[in-house]
Write an enzyme that holds these catalytic residues in place. Sequence first.
Site, PDB file in Angstrom:
ATOM      1  N   ASP A   1       0.869  -1.176   0.000  1.00 33.30           N
ATOM      2  CA  ASP A   1       0.000   0.000   0.000  1.00 33.30           C
ATOM      3  C   ASP A   1       0.906   1.226   0.000  1.00 33.30           C
ATOM      4  O   ASP A   1       1.476   1.577   1.029  1.00 33.30           O
ATOM      5  CB  ASP A   1      -0.900  -0.003   1.234  1.00 33.30           C
ATOM      6  CG  ASP A   1      -1.852   1.176   1.261  1.00 33.30           C
ATOM      7  OD1 ASP A   1      -2.284   1.628   0.180  1.00 33.30           O
ATOM      8  OD2 ASP A   1      -2.170   1.652   2.371  1.00 33.30           O
TER       9      ASP A   1
ATOM     10  N   ASP B   1      -2.366   0.859   7.325  1.00 27.27           N
ATOM     11  CA  ASP B   1      -1.653   0.718   6.060  1.00 27.27           C
ATOM     12  C   ASP B   1      -1.222  -0.736   5.830  1.00 27.27           C
ATOM     13  O   ASP B   1      -1.260  -1.232   4.708  1.00 27.27           O
ATOM     14  CB  ASP B   1      -0.433   1.648   6.017  1.00 27.27           C
ATOM     15  CG  ASP B   1      -0.840   3.108   6.150  1.00 27.27           C
ATOM     16  OD1 ASP B   1      -1.638   3.569   5.319  1.00 27.27           O
ATOM     17  OD2 ASP B   1      -0.374   3.779   7.090  1.00 27.27           O
TER      18      ASP B   1
ATOM     19  N   GLU C   1      -1.369  -1.247  -4.887  1.00 25.63           N
ATOM     20  CA  GLU C   1      -2.601  -0.520  -5.124  1.00 25.63           C
ATOM     21  C   GLU C   1      -2.351   0.616  -6.106  1.00 25.63           C
ATOM     22  O   GLU C   1      -1.339   1.307  -6.033  1.00 25.63           O
ATOM     23  CB  GLU C   1      -3.140   0.040  -3.809  1.00 25.63           C
ATOM     24  CG  GLU C   1      -4.533   0.606  -3.931  1.00 25.63           C
ATOM     25  CD  GLU C   1      -5.121   0.942  -2.583  1.00 25.63           C
ATOM     26  OE1 GLU C   1      -6.007   0.184  -2.132  1.00 25.63           O
ATOM     27  OE2 GLU C   1      -4.687   1.936  -1.979  1.00 25.63           O
TER      28      GLU C   1
END
Length: 168
Positions: A8, A139, A67
Amino acid sequence: MIRVIGIDPGLRNLGWGVIDVSGSRIAHVANGICHSEGDDLAMRLLSLHGQLTRVLSTYRPGTAAVEQTFVNKDGAGTLKLGQARGIAMLVPAQFGLTVGEYAPNKVKKTVVGVGHADKGQVAHMVRMQMPGIEIAGPDAADALAIAICHAHHGGASTLAQAVARAQA
């Protein structure tokens, strides 16, 4: 079995999560957050690069997923996030890994069932799929969700099947 790292991207906090995938079964390996250090952008990116390199050296994943960046109203913030995303894609590539990319809504829909879930819902569903794990923070939960998404959408299973065929 294939080991997957989900990443992430973030300039201050870059979440990572490692899972092992065997067919439809997933198992937690590790998760954490790389915190950028330094005052200027170049030093912060270098810090993230070094930390993520150590994570990949330690856990040796076979594939990676990151992502995708969404564009928001703050253009400068989006550009900085894009630079952190570049590190998130560069480090796995330096290890020779393929890198899957997933939109935030696809990750949330895969893990939670709805594309507009909040971080709390994502963390809850990650814990449901891997009971008893300690998650380093939101996260890291997002990174584990990205890894799970990669596992469910063929990124991990396709690679595992190709490796098995090559070894046969």
